[in-house]
Every structure is written in structure tokens, then in C-alpha cells.
Design a protein around this motif. Structure first.
Motif, PDB file in Angstrom:
ATOM      1  N   LEU A  39       6.698 -25.174  91.393  1.00 34.60           N
ATOM      2  CA  LEU A  39       5.544 -24.379  90.942  1.00 34.60           C
ATOM      3  C   LEU A  39       6.010 -23.947  89.701  1.00 34.60           C
ATOM      4  N   PHE A  40       7.936 -23.436  88.917  1.00 37.16           N
ATOM      5  CA  PHE A  40       8.067 -23.239  87.904  1.00 37.16           C
ATOM      6  C   PHE A  40       8.056 -23.859  86.800  1.00 37.16           C
ATOM      7  N   SER A  41       8.820 -25.301  87.357  1.00 43.43           N
ATOM      8  CA  SER A  41       8.127 -26.368  86.686  1.00 43.43           C
ATOM      9  C   SER A  41       6.853 -26.921  85.826  1.00 43.43           C
ATOM     10  N   ASP A  42       6.290 -26.110  86.834  1.00 48.21           N
ATOM     11  CA  ASP A  42       4.715 -26.603  86.197  1.00 48.21           C
ATOM     12  C   ASP A  42       4.105 -25.655  84.903  1.00 48.21           C
ATOM     13  N   VAL A  43       4.656 -24.259  85.823  1.00 45.57           N
ATOM     14  CA  VAL A  43       4.444 -22.767  84.941  1.00 45.57           C
ATOM     15  C   VAL A  43       4.433 -23.451  83.089  1.00 45.57           C
ATOM     16  N   VAL A  44       6.090 -24.348  83.437  1.00 45.10           N
ATOM     17  CA  VAL A  44       6.445 -24.410  81.939  1.00 45.10           C
ATOM     18  C   VAL A  44       6.018 -25.913  80.895  1.00 45.10           C
ATOM     19  N   PHE A  45       6.154 -26.428  82.157  1.00 41.81           N
ATOM     20  CA  PHE A  45       5.126 -27.301  81.402  1.00 41.81           C
ATOM     21  C   PHE A  45       3.387 -27.183  81.113  1.00 41.81           C
ATOM     22  N   GLU A  46       3.310 -26.320  82.022  1.00 36.13           N
ATOM     23  CA  GLU A  46       2.005 -26.370  81.043  1.00 36.13           C
ATOM     24  C   GLU A  46       1.417 -24.980  80.121  1.00 36.13           C
ATOM     25  N   GLY A  47       2.628 -24.449  80.547  1.00 39.29           N
ATOM     26  CA  GLY A  47       2.845 -23.469  78.752  1.00 39.29           C
ATOM     27  C   GLY A  47       2.430 -24.427  77.397  1.00 39.29           C
ATOM     28  N   ILE A  48       3.545 -25.446  77.758  1.00 40.15           N
ATOM     29  CA  ILE A  48       4.208 -26.685  76.580  1.00 40.15           C
ATOM     30  C   ILE A  48       3.133 -27.023  76.237  1.00 40.15           C
ATOM     31  N   MET A  49       2.469 -27.917  77.145  1.00 36.09           N
ATOM     32  CA  MET A  49       0.975 -28.443  76.797  1.00 36.09           C
ATOM     33  C   MET A  49      -0.102 -28.482  76.307  1.00 36.09           C
ATOM     34  N   ARG A  50       0.032 -26.598  76.192  1.00 38.34           N
ATOM     35  CA  ARG A  50      -1.347 -25.856  76.104  1.00 38.34           C
ATOM     36  C   ARG A  50      -0.710 -25.864  74.370  1.00 38.34           C
ATOM     37  N   LYS A  51       0.103 -25.834  74.438  1.00 40.77           N
ATOM     38  CA  LYS A  51       0.894 -25.271  73.024  1.00 40.77           C
ATOM     39  C   LYS A  51       0.525 -26.697  71.630  1.00 40.77           C
ATOM     40  N   VAL A  52       0.340 -28.105  72.123  1.00 37.47           N
ATOM     41  CA  VAL A  52       0.601 -29.833  71.748  1.00 37.47           C
ATOM     42  C   VAL A  52      -1.003 -29.443  71.176  1.00 37.47           C
ATOM     43  N   LYS A  53      -0.474 -29.698  70.191  1.00 33.17           N
ATOM     44  CA  LYS A  53      -1.409 -30.006  68.719  1.00 33.17           C
ATOM     45  C   LYS A  53      -1.340 -31.428  68.444  1.00 33.17           C
ATOM     46  N   PHE A  54       0.011 -31.891  68.014  1.00 37.40           N
ATOM     47  CA  PHE A  54      -0.113 -32.894  68.043  1.00 37.40           C
ATOM     48  C   PHE A  54       0.714 -34.321  68.196  1.00 37.40           C
ATOM     49  N   LEU A  55       0.680 -35.319  68.667  1.00 37.43           N
ATOM     50  CA  LEU A  55       1.498 -36.481  69.410  1.00 37.43           C
ATOM     51  C   LEU A  55       1.979 -37.368  68.109  1.00 37.43           C
ATOM     52  N   GLU A  56       2.771 -38.079  68.596  1.00 41.29           N
ATOM     53  CA  GLU A  56       3.150 -39.413  67.690  1.00 41.29           C
ATOM     54  C   GLU A  56       3.686 -40.487  68.842  1.00 41.29           C
ATOM     55  N   LEU A  57       3.413 -42.161  68.783  1.00 43.71           N
ATOM     56  CA  LEU A  57       3.394 -43.003  69.967  1.00 43.71           C
ATOM     57  C   LEU A  57       3.825 -43.624  69.089  1.00 43.71           C
ATOM     58  N   ARG A  58       5.123 -44.087  69.218  1.00 46.70           N
ATOM     59  CA  ARG A  58       6.014 -45.421  67.940  1.00 46.70           C
ATOM     60  C   ARG A  58       6.091 -46.427  69.069  1.00 46.70           C
ATOM     61  N   THR A  59       5.945 -48.267  67.723  1.00 47.79           N
ATOM     62  CA  THR A  59       6.404 -48.966  68.878  1.00 47.79           C
ATOM     63  C   THR A  59       6.759 -49.873  68.104  1.00 47.79           C
ATOM     64  N   ARG A  60       7.301 -51.107  67.876  1.00 46.85           N
ATOM     65  CA  ARG A  60       7.873 -51.104  66.440  1.00 46.85           C
ATOM     66  C   ARG A  60       6.486 -51.956  65.628  1.00 46.85           C
ATOM     67  N   SER A  61       5.429 -52.513  66.494  1.00 39.54           N
ATOM     68  CA  SER A  61       4.432 -53.158  65.915  1.00 39.54           C
ATOM     69  C   SER A  61       3.044 -51.802  65.838  1.00 39.54           C
ATOM     70  N   GLU A  62       3.224 -50.891  66.249  1.00 40.92           N
ATOM     71  CA  GLU A  62       2.157 -49.849  65.910  1.00 40.92           C
ATOM     72  C   GLU A  62       2.325 -48.585  65.612  1.00 40.92           C
ATOM     73  N   LEU A  63       1.873 -47.637  65.229  1.00 38.01           N
ATOM     74  CA  LEU A  63       2.036 -46.080  65.354  1.00 38.01           C
ATOM     75  C   LEU A  63       0.846 -45.298  64.967  1.00 38.01           C
ATOM     76  N   LYS A  64       0.746 -44.871  66.688  1.00 41.87           N
ATOM     77  CA  LYS A  64      -0.501 -44.284  67.085  1.00 41.87           C
ATOM     78  C   LYS A  64       0.024 -42.425  66.411  1.00 41.87           C
ATOM     79  N   VAL A  65      -0.935 -41.814  66.052  1.00 39.43           N
ATOM     80  CA  VAL A  65      -0.776 -40.205  65.558  1.00 39.43           C
ATOM     81  C   VAL A  65      -2.597 -39.998  66.463  1.00 39.43           C
ATOM     82  N   PHE A  66      -1.619 -38.684  67.486  1.00 39.06           N
ATOM     83  CA  PHE A  66      -3.201 -37.979  68.140  1.00 39.06           C
ATOM     84  C   PHE A  66      -3.502 -36.686  67.720  1.00 39.06           C
ATOM     85  N   GLN A  67      -4.484 -36.090  67.317  1.00 37.72           N
ATOM     86  CA  GLN A  67      -4.931 -34.952  67.123  1.00 37.72           C
ATOM     87  C   GLN A  67      -4.929 -34.365  68.634  1.00 37.72           C
TER      88      GLN A  67
END
Length: 158
Positions: free
Chosen positions: A50-78
Motif C-alpha cells: 500500500l505504501f509503494s502504491d502511495v509513493v508511485f501514485e504521487g510520482i505519477m501525478r506530477k509527471v508532465k513529460f516522458l521520453e522513450l528512446r530506441t536507436r532508431s526512434e525518439l518519442k516525447v510524450f506530453q
């Protein structure tokens, strides 16, 4: 079963103060916690879950941008409240690129090599926002600021 994942022992140690505060807020004293750990390991595991869920929930709520990279592709999510907006850059097959190399990306933003495609799309969340963001992170995504997203958007409008 946790909604996200269990915190590792190392992560729990780093969050010891927060975990103690969590126990206190939930009416569990230090003596109670010691007893629970010794006498009811499944209840102790449930509290950590339950504590783990509280921690991750708090982190995920604050996320505004994510980036995902592979050798051939770059993705940035708002990561908006109701949808993901994607701006990406990909290479044609057999093109020598490496989006995992920060210097390559920096140079590609200044002088894009031929054969790179910049694109955008958006999609509403299919699951709860925080769960979808966590899945992207589990797939190799990284929490970032808005700089690369804005740069890619400018490349699209150029």
C-alpha cells in the motif's frame, strides 16, 4: 497485488522517514510495526504494498513529460490530464542513427540528417492516467522536462 510495483529494499531505505510518517498516519506505532513484521509477514507485506502504491501514485501525478528512446526512434510524450500528446522523430530503415546517444539528438535538433521524420499524434488514456504513465516508464521511459518536446514541436512547424 500492487497497482504499480513494490518498492525495492533500497528504495524503502531511502524513504524511511516517509514510511514512518505513513505508518503513524495509519495509526501504527513503531512497536506495532515491529510486532506486525515478526508475527504477521503477510500483513507487513500488504502495508509495504500500500505504501509503494502511495509513493508511485504521487510520482505519477506530477509527471508532465516522458521520453522513450530506441536507436532508431525518439518519442516525447506530453502527459495531459485526459490524453497523451506524442512528438517523435524516427529514422528510415537502415539509416545510421542512434537516438540513445544524447549528442546525436542534440546535433539532430540543430542539423537534422536527411531521412529523419518528425511526427505527432495524440490519444486519450485507455486506462487510468497514472497507470499508463507507469507502463511507459516500465518500458524504458524517463521523466523529463519540456525542452525536447518543445524543440520537436518547433521542428514540426518549421
Amino acid at each position: 497485488m500492487p497497482k504499480y510495483r513494490l518498492l525495492s529494499l533500497e528504495e524503502l531505505k531511502e524513504l524511511e522517514k516517509e514510511f514512518i510518517d505513513y505508518l503513524v498516519v495509519n495509526g501504527i506505532t513503531a512497536d506495532d510495526w515491529g510486532k506486525i513484521k515478526d508475527e504477521d509477514s503477510s500483513k507487513a507485506a500488504q502495508i509495504i504494498e500500500l505504501f509503494s502504491d502511495v509513493v508511485f501514485e504521487g510520482i505519477m501525478r506530477k509527471v508532465k513529460f516522458l521520453e522513450l528512446r530506441t536507436r532508431s526512434e525518439l518519442k516525447v510524450f506530453q502527459c495531459l490530464a485526459d490524453k497523451l500528446v506524442l512528438v517523435g522523430m524516427s529514422a528510415e530503415p537502415n539509416q545510421e542513427v542512434d537516438f540513445t546517444n544524447p549528442d546525436f539528438v542534440k546535433n539532430a535538433m540543430v542539423e537534422p540528417p536527411s531521412g529523419l521524420k518528425v511526427y505527432t499524434s495524440e490519444k486519450p488514456y485507455e486506462d487510468k492516467r497514472e497507470i499508463e504513465l507507469f507502463k511507459i516508464i516500465q518500458a524504458g521511459g524517463v521523466i523529463v522536462d519540456d525542452r525536447l518536446f518543445k524543440s520537436l514541436c518547433m521542428a514540426l512547424s518549421a
